[in-house]
Design a protein around this motif. Structure first.
Motif, short mmCIF file in Angstrom:
data_model
loop_
_atom_site.label_atom_id
_atom_site.label_comp_id
_atom_site.label_asym_id
_atom_site.label_seq_id
_atom_site.Cartn_x
_atom_site.Cartn_y
_atom_site.Cartn_z
N MET A 192 -25.72 22.31 -40.37
CA MET A 192 -24.66 22.40 -39.38
C MET A 192 -24.30 23.87 -39.21
N SER A 230 -26.55 22.16 -29.88
CA SER A 230 -27.31 21.56 -30.98
C SER A 230 -28.79 21.79 -30.71
N LEU A 266 -24.74 13.41 -27.23
CA LEU A 266 -25.10 14.73 -27.74
C LEU A 266 -26.36 15.21 -27.05
N TRP A 272 -29.46 17.63 -27.26
CA TRP A 272 -30.28 18.43 -28.18
C TRP A 272 -31.20 19.32 -27.36
N LEU A 309 -26.75 21.38 -35.89
CA LEU A 309 -25.73 20.62 -35.19
C LEU A 309 -24.64 21.59 -34.77
N ILE A 335 -20.76 18.70 -30.61
CA ILE A 335 -20.46 17.38 -31.15
C ILE A 335 -19.21 17.43 -32.03
#
Length: 97
Positions: A1, A8, A58, A60, A74, A78
């Motif tokens: 994270m 992300s 989310l 990506w 991440l 989010i």
């Protein structure tokens, strides 16, 4: 994270193993970072996370494998929606109360 990253990220080698290619957008963007470095993404995909009865979307962004040491990062996109709790069994996602 990475609590500083606004997006992300996921490595390309991981993406090809887990993402339905029909859901994969090949629209690329340029990401810039520390030291004025630039990385051209390979595309992106949307993924829904479910916690309790709630659904969170989310996005990506897929980056070339050589540009990312970790399988995924991440970002804060989010973390604005849900909180994380690290346990011995992994990571748990929780709705903000």
């Amino acid at each position: 994270m990475d609590t500083v990253s606004s997006v992300s990220l996921i490595r390309e080698d991981v993406n090809t193993k887990i993402v339905d290619q029909q859901k994969f957008s090949k629209r690329c963007i340029v990401l810039s970072g520390i030291g004025k470095s630039h990385v051209l993404t390979k595309g992106s995909f949307e993924h829904d996370l479910f916690t309790d009865e709630d659904r969170y979307s989310l996005t990506w962004y897929v980056v070339p494998t050589k540009h990312l040491n970790f399988e995924a990062i991440l970002g804060t996109n989010i973390l604005e929606q849900i909180s994380l709790k690290f346990t011995e069994d992994g990571v748990e996602f929780h709705k903000y109360e």
